[in-house]
Scaffold this motif. Sequence first.
Motif, short mmCIF file in Angstrom:
data_model
loop_
_atom_site.label_atom_id
_atom_site.label_comp_id
_atom_site.label_asym_id
_atom_site.label_seq_id
_atom_site.Cartn_x
_atom_site.Cartn_y
_atom_site.Cartn_z
N TYR A 127 3.23 -3.85 4.51
CA TYR A 127 2.46 -3.08 3.76
C TYR A 127 2.27 -3.91 2.49
O TYR A 127 2.23 -4.91 2.90
CB TYR A 127 3.22 -2.05 3.20
N ILE A 128 0.37 -3.81 2.32
CA ILE A 128 0.05 -4.08 1.37
C ILE A 128 0.63 -4.21 -0.16
O ILE A 128 0.35 -3.21 -0.51
CB ILE A 128 -1.18 -4.19 1.92
N CYS A 129 1.27 -5.27 -0.68
CA CYS A 129 0.92 -5.38 -2.26
C CYS A 129 0.57 -6.36 -3.05
O CYS A 129 -0.15 -7.38 -2.91
CB CYS A 129 2.63 -5.97 -2.45
N TYR A 130 -0.04 -5.42 -3.92
CA TYR A 130 -0.99 -6.44 -5.43
C TYR A 130 -1.99 -6.23 -4.35
O TYR A 130 -2.78 -7.84 -4.57
CB TYR A 130 -0.20 -7.27 -5.69
N GLY A 131 -2.26 -5.42 -3.44
CA GLY A 131 -3.85 -5.68 -2.88
C GLY A 131 -3.93 -6.84 -1.81
O GLY A 131 -5.08 -6.52 -1.24
N MET A 132 -3.25 -7.50 -1.53
CA MET A 132 -3.78 -9.35 -0.81
C MET A 132 -2.21 -9.55 -0.12
O MET A 132 -2.38 -10.40 0.63
CB MET A 132 -4.36 -9.78 -1.91
N HIS A 133 -0.87 -9.48 -0.48
CA HIS A 133 0.08 -10.05 0.03
C HIS A 133 0.93 -8.33 1.20
O HIS A 133 1.16 -7.48 1.40
CB HIS A 133 0.93 -10.11 -0.91
N HIS A 134 0.76 -9.06 2.14
CA HIS A 134 1.24 -7.96 3.47
C HIS A 134 3.11 -8.25 3.37
O HIS A 134 3.21 -9.56 4.34
CB HIS A 134 0.80 -8.35 4.84
N LEU A 135 3.81 -7.36 3.31
CA LEU A 135 5.85 -7.49 3.28
C LEU A 135 5.76 -7.47 4.38
O LEU A 135 5.73 -5.70 4.76
CB LEU A 135 6.28 -6.43 1.82
#
Length: 205
Positions: A81-89
Amino acid sequence: MTEKLKILDKAFYNRKNVVQVARDLLGKILITQLDGYRSSGRIVETEAYAGVEDRASHAFGSKRTARSEHLYGDPGTIYIYICYGMHHLFNVITNKKNIPHGVLIRALEPMEGVEHMLKRTGRLTSDFTITKGPGNLSRAMGMTKLQSGGNVFSEEIFIADDGLRYKKNEIIVTKRIGVEGAREDADLPYRFIVKGNPYVSAKKS
DNA sequence: GAGTAGATCCTCT
DNA sequence: GAGGATCTACTCA
């Protein structure tokens, strides 16, 4: 670097103790074959997320939403999922279906396809930061939420064992990072790192 | 070297 | 409309 690779089977993930799976994933090799390029790296940092009882988990309190749906999937399911709009975890689901346990892969030591990682991340040279941290490693491996809902037994993404084992004294257990909002659960010793590995993400700034 | 703010967008309330 | 399992760059000392 292509020794005998044994792909981890479903039984590896289908265990009750997500913390144990997180620890066992250290030293395993994550391989992706996306965009036609193969990249791989050894897992050197993980975190366990213990489902409904874990404030830091998206499934805390049996919360079930469109986003966290994949957390409830079969063992070996991929949850990105995307965190802080730009990072994929990137997470791997453990335990039985409908039990939202997962392991977050936080850092890799690059093995194959470093040049493709560089291309994906827009870097010119390789350094210790290319796969350090969950956001960076997903980008370096070419993983996006398009891969979420798949599994780690596929052609595109899988995790294998080349026989390497870390000794007990080579592994450090700490509390998790970036989950201060999880209150008392933020102190749980659910993070595993390989001692002295330069790719492990920094303690805390 | 340490601390802080900004980027940036999807998801849930 | 707020905030998040982050990262980087920039400021200040």
